[in-house]
Scaffold this motif. Structure first.
Motif, PDB file in Angstrom:
ATOM      1  N   SER A  79     -16.407 -38.271  48.572  1.00  0.00           N
ATOM      2  CA  SER A  79     -15.879 -37.388  47.531  1.00  0.00           C
ATOM      3  C   SER A  79     -16.135 -37.951  46.137  1.00  0.00           C
ATOM      4  O   SER A  79     -16.104 -39.159  45.926  1.00  0.00           O
ATOM      5  CB  SER A  79     -14.370 -37.203  47.742  1.00  0.00           C
ATOM      6  N   LYS A  80     -16.401 -37.049  45.194  1.00  0.00           N
ATOM      7  CA  LYS A  80     -16.645 -37.463  43.809  1.00  0.00           C
ATOM      8  C   LYS A  80     -15.542 -36.960  42.868  1.00  0.00           C
ATOM      9  O   LYS A  80     -15.583 -37.208  41.665  1.00  0.00           O
ATOM     10  CB  LYS A  80     -17.992 -36.908  43.319  1.00  0.00           C
ATOM     11  N   ILE A 103     -13.918 -41.935  39.792  1.00  0.00           N
ATOM     12  CA  ILE A 103     -14.257 -40.548  40.127  1.00  0.00           C
ATOM     13  C   ILE A 103     -13.419 -39.601  39.254  1.00  0.00           C
ATOM     14  O   ILE A 103     -12.485 -40.035  38.570  1.00  0.00           O
ATOM     15  CB  ILE A 103     -14.018 -40.218  41.629  1.00  0.00           C
TER      16      ILE A 103
END
Lengths: 355, 355
Positions: A79-80, A103
């Motif tokens: 995930s970013k 992030i």
């Protein structure tokens, strides 16, 4: 000497992590369990009272326990960006862990009534903060929808890793006391935390030793935001305890199960009772917790008054203080009218302090 | 398992306490030393940077280390009341420990510019707070006079037990790193803390093993409140870093000795540099410290820019973050204009966050 690093490292055998999971930690967990002798005496309670001060987590609330898990797993899964709805504490925690992980963090907050300290945290940690013209429940609905459609990891307590991380507070209590408490008093807002503690006690009992027993779980809502107690959604929840100003809790059903399984209660306390408890714990134990945390103490006081505890001599009670008072100082500051203004004059000051 | 209880219990062999000393503790000390990889990369520094986050003490600042000693010794000596002058952190700590000890706490604060969180703490813990129409140095003069005349224990850093308790942070750093750092960056206000760390490093080196070495002590004042750097008392000290807004430091002379003995520096940084550092550490490491703490980072950045470190590859640097950002959130809140107000509408929000 073993240096404490993170709750994931300490409790990895109980958590769904592997050696491949990157640990995103801010040194959360390992919070003190404080023997509250002054408070017991003040309340005329003969048993042992302990305060689990979760305000000692790095962003000042228990949310860090779940967030280290949620963000570590988000990174493991590529995930970013993370997203959440928040009354304040979740956004403070999410934004700090997102900063550490480098992030994106998107936060939806309800209009008004977010404690000022918590908002300052999200902003400083570089979160993108959106204030919607609705309440927490509206914000939660929107972030759920968005996380279903777009590559955004939802880090509200619907995220199962949140509850999993939060369980570890129960492990720590068992280790510190050598058993589970007989009663655990705690606030109930979105109801994820009572669910997490109960899971934690059950896990520890099963995996370590049944000598730890299981506590009666005593959950309390604020009377203006008590959907579980009233048995229906509260459309416009109101309470000074902003962190639990929630009208439609995510973990409503599991909270009821915890109550029934543990032979505990979910009850309510008034804002007045909360404020009184907030002051008592600061003045007797030197612990400044946030108003929502004082709900635990308020509930405990209510049940002492109802003569709920028979033979309290041998009873061990733990009250969970979920966040630090510095998170939500507005009410305390309003009391600051008690500050006395004086001239820089020794005689005048001597007289003022009564010598 | 050994459970950490208090710094007095842990380090009693180094401290002037006996088995008769009643330990008044709020679980201070044992704060994390955080490896700051993101920050190093951001600053292009090749060595190892660690942050000692003293904001994780119970009242949110390093003052708790000295206060547990000062109040425990006050109780041992039969004191019924403590007094201090404070820019905020000392009063927060003194009032919390006095509440735990159930004794009186009198606090003199200078007019204006006390951070709001800190004041809320003193008030909540039941201190008697007097605001004088003078600055910190005036307040300190008055409390010294009063403590000489009346049965009031002074708990400012003139109290030798304060410095003694604060030394323990250096012990913890040595334990965590397995050595002293090569350089320690820290803010200098009343200059008690730089004195305490240096004593701590020297003690530990002598009593444990000389393998721990001694660091260069790099102290920084805010440019509007830099008496040691300028070489004269500053009558009207000014800085956004309220915790070090002091024009005539109590430990001025010893701070100069520390600088010279350690071959370090006492230098200054501007408010602008402080603010920049304050944001960088929150955004890269997820650590929210108070503006005065960011002085350490600002000093470090200044010296990187000056190319002060040769061969930084093998260098270990510790920056001391003296207090939690929640203590003094005003500047962060002023930044909260970046909050975006939106309708409770999924399409609008989707567009706003760029999906």
């Amino acid at each position: 000497m073993i240096i404490y690093k993170s709750l994931i490292e300490k409790y990895k055998k109980y958590l769904t992590v592997s050696n491949k999971t990157p640990i995103i930690s801010l040194n959360e967990g390992n919070t003190p369990l404080i023997f509250a002798k002054n408070l017991s005496e003040k309340l005329g309670f003969n048993g042992e009272v302990y305060l689990k001060f979760e305000g000692m987590n790095p962003t000042g609330s228990f949310k860090d326990r779940g967030m280290t898990m949620a963000v570590s797993k988000a990174i493991e899964n590529g995930s970013k960006a993370i997203i959440c709805a928040s009354t304040g504490n979740t956004s403070a925690s999410a934004s700090a862990y997102a900063a550490k992980a480098q992030i994106r963090c998107i936060v939806l907050i309800p209009k008004g009534k977010i404690a000022v300290g918590k908002l300052s945290q999200a902003v400083m940690h570089g979160a993108e903060v959106l204030e919607i013209d609705g309440n927490f429940d509206d914000a939660l609905y929107i972030v759920r929808e968005l996380s279903n459609k777009y590559p955004l990891t939802l880090v509200n307590s619907i995220n199962p890793y949140r509850i999993e991380g939060q369980k570890t507070a129960a492990y720590e209590i068992c280790e510190n006391l050598g058993q589970a408490p007989d009663y655990q008093f705690m606030p109930v807002g979105n109801a994820g935390n009572i669910t997490a503690y109960w899971k934690g006690y059950k896990d520890y009992n099963k995996m370590e030793s049944s000598k730890y027993y299981l506590p009666k779980m005593m959950g309390f809502q604020a009377s203006g935001a008590a959907p579980i107690v009233e048995g229906h959604i509260i459309k416009k929840p109101e309470t000074i305890a902003t962190a639990i100003r929630i009208g439609n809790p995510t973990s409503w059903k599991t909270a009821e199960e915890v109550r029934d399984d543990s032979k505990g209660v979910i009850d309510k306390v008034t804002d007045e009772e909360i404020l009184k408890a907030y002051k008592i714990v600061a003045a007797t134990e030197g612990i400044f917790c946030e108003p929502a945390s004082a709900v635990s103490i308020a509930g405990f006081i209510k049940y002492i008054k109802q003569d709920y505890f028979k033979n309290s001599n041998s009873i061990k009670v733990v009250c969970i203080l979920t966040g630090h008072g510095l998170k939500d100082p507005d009410i305390a500051i309003a009391k600051a009218t008690s500050i006395i203004k004086v001239k820089s004059n020794i005689n005048e000051i001597t007289k003022t302090i009564g010598f």
